[in-house]
Scaffold this motif. Structure first.
Motif, mmCIF file in Angstrom:
data_model
loop_
_atom_site.group_PDB
_atom_site.id
_atom_site.type_symbol
_atom_site.label_atom_id
_atom_site.label_comp_id
_atom_site.label_asym_id
_atom_site.label_seq_id
_atom_site.Cartn_x
_atom_site.Cartn_y
_atom_site.Cartn_z
ATOM 1 N N PHE A 39 0.874 0.377 -8.845
ATOM 2 C CA PHE A 39 0.591 0.465 -7.414
ATOM 3 C C PHE A 39 -0.620 1.349 -7.122
ATOM 4 O O PHE A 39 -1.439 1.026 -6.253
ATOM 5 C CB PHE A 39 1.828 1.001 -6.673
ATOM 6 C CG PHE A 39 1.601 1.170 -5.191
ATOM 7 C CD1 PHE A 39 1.537 0.061 -4.351
ATOM 8 C CD2 PHE A 39 1.462 2.431 -4.631
ATOM 9 C CE1 PHE A 39 1.333 0.216 -2.986
ATOM 10 C CE2 PHE A 39 1.255 2.594 -3.264
ATOM 11 C CZ PHE A 39 1.191 1.478 -2.432
ATOM 12 N N VAL A 40 -0.735 2.454 -7.836
ATOM 13 C CA VAL A 40 -1.854 3.373 -7.587
ATOM 14 C C VAL A 40 -3.188 2.671 -7.825
ATOM 15 O O VAL A 40 -4.117 2.789 -7.014
ATOM 16 C CB VAL A 40 -1.743 4.652 -8.458
ATOM 17 C CG1 VAL A 40 -3.025 5.471 -8.402
ATOM 18 C CG2 VAL A 40 -0.570 5.502 -7.995
ATOM 19 N N PHE A 43 -3.676 0.025 -5.009
ATOM 20 C CA PHE A 43 -4.050 0.582 -3.706
ATOM 21 C C PHE A 43 -5.422 1.254 -3.763
ATOM 22 O O PHE A 43 -6.153 1.262 -2.769
ATOM 23 C CB PHE A 43 -2.990 1.562 -3.172
ATOM 24 C CG PHE A 43 -3.171 1.763 -1.698
ATOM 25 C CD1 PHE A 43 -2.744 0.796 -0.801
ATOM 26 C CD2 PHE A 43 -3.828 2.880 -1.211
ATOM 27 C CE1 PHE A 43 -2.963 0.938 0.562
ATOM 28 C CE2 PHE A 43 -4.047 3.036 0.153
ATOM 29 C CZ PHE A 43 -3.615 2.064 1.040
ATOM 30 N N MET A 46 -7.697 -1.498 -3.181
ATOM 31 C CA MET A 46 -7.681 -1.849 -1.756
ATOM 32 C C MET A 46 -8.517 -0.861 -0.939
ATOM 33 O O MET A 46 -9.207 -1.247 0.008
ATOM 34 C CB MET A 46 -6.243 -1.891 -1.224
ATOM 35 C CG MET A 46 -5.442 -3.071 -1.749
ATOM 36 S SD MET A 46 -3.728 -3.123 -1.172
ATOM 37 C CE MET A 46 -3.942 -3.762 0.494
ATOM 38 N N THR A 47 -8.464 0.398 -1.321
ATOM 39 C CA THR A 47 -9.228 1.409 -0.589
ATOM 40 C C THR A 47 -10.726 1.171 -0.745
ATOM 41 O O THR A 47 -11.481 1.199 0.237
ATOM 42 C CB THR A 47 -8.847 2.830 -1.082
ATOM 43 O OG1 THR A 47 -7.437 2.996 -0.916
ATOM 44 C CG2 THR A 47 -9.579 3.895 -0.297
ATOM 45 N N ALA A 50 -11.554 -1.854 1.244
ATOM 46 C CA ALA A 50 -11.493 -1.580 2.691
ATOM 47 C C ALA A 50 -12.788 -0.914 3.169
ATOM 48 O O ALA A 50 -13.280 -1.213 4.267
ATOM 49 C CB ALA A 50 -10.291 -0.687 3.005
ATOM 50 N N ASN A 64 -0.043 -7.261 -0.387
ATOM 51 C CA ASN A 64 0.162 -6.436 -1.580
ATOM 52 C C ASN A 64 1.644 -6.257 -1.854
ATOM 53 O O ASN A 64 2.433 -5.981 -0.950
ATOM 54 C CB ASN A 64 -0.496 -5.061 -1.388
ATOM 55 C CG ASN A 64 0.054 -3.989 -2.338
ATOM 56 O OD1 ASN A 64 0.668 -3.010 -1.895
ATOM 57 N ND2 ASN A 64 -0.142 -4.169 -3.627
ATOM 58 N N VAL A 65 2.008 -6.437 -3.097
ATOM 59 C CA VAL A 65 3.328 -6.034 -3.560
ATOM 60 C C VAL A 65 3.127 -5.383 -4.929
ATOM 61 O O VAL A 65 2.607 -5.999 -5.854
ATOM 62 C CB VAL A 65 4.344 -7.198 -3.598
ATOM 63 C CG1 VAL A 65 3.856 -8.365 -4.409
ATOM 64 C CG2 VAL A 65 5.695 -6.708 -4.121
ATOM 65 N N TYR A 66 3.450 -4.101 -4.983
ATOM 66 C CA TYR A 66 3.285 -3.239 -6.168
ATOM 67 C C TYR A 66 1.883 -3.366 -6.799
ATOM 68 O O TYR A 66 0.915 -2.872 -6.193
ATOM 69 C CB TYR A 66 4.407 -3.490 -7.185
ATOM 70 C CG TYR A 66 4.516 -2.336 -8.158
ATOM 71 C CD1 TYR A 66 4.797 -1.050 -7.703
ATOM 72 C CD2 TYR A 66 4.290 -2.509 -9.524
ATOM 73 C CE1 TYR A 66 4.846 0.033 -8.581
ATOM 74 C CE2 TYR A 66 4.351 -1.426 -10.406
ATOM 75 C CZ TYR A 66 4.618 -0.168 -9.930
ATOM 76 O OH TYR A 66 4.653 0.885 -10.799
#
Lengths: 101, 101
Positions: A39-40, A43, A46-47, A50, A64-66
């Motif tokens: 997940f880290v 994400f 994703m950051t 973004a 997102n899932v895990y």
């Protein structure tokens, strides 16, 4: 700035040069499923994506899932795919490469 | 730590005390759609929620498009809803309140 909808031949040309992005059944979006170690990492990807999205003023639809991130890109204002979609797609690929498992 | 699946009465009690979270048709997940002013606020909410998720070692399924974030929570290991889901749901509500439009 207004972006023009790309011709299908240009879309195909762009897709051929990229990895794993698929044209949607509707022909007006592209999608890709990104997989990370956990997940880290997902994400963190994703950051970075973004920040690119906000910079380009062009945002994804994403789930997102895990450790998985499913992305769909389209330019609603243009009713299809524009250079903005491929620009963000490439930035996402770059961000994903930095976190390759 | 292993969390036990909550009884339906406890789930209902938890939901009654919360705002806008809905039990899934399957009865084993809860969902809520969060709306923000723009992408920056939505992603800022997601970042705070991601930190809570990682801290709790319990992660959401979520979809984002621009200013909207649709969240679904469930504890797959327990085959239903556990305290972990409501803990994360409450942390998300708190994060959203800080960015209320």
């Amino acid at each position: 700035m207004k972006y023009e909808r790309l011709e299908r031949a240009v879309v195909d040309q762009n897709l051929a040069a990229m990895s794993e992005w698929k044209l949607g059944a509707d022909g007006i979006s592209i999608s890709k499923s990104f997989k990370f170690r956990n997940f880290v990492e997902a994400f963190s990807f994703m950051t970075e994506a973004a920040l690119a999205a906000e910079k380009f003023d062009h945002h994804p639809e994403w789930f997102n899932v895990y450790s998985r991130v499913d992305v769909t890109l389209s330019t609603h204002d243009a009713g299809g795919l524009t250079e903005q979609d491929f620009r963000l797609a490439k930035a996402m690929d770059k961000a994903a490469t930095r976190r390759a498992s």
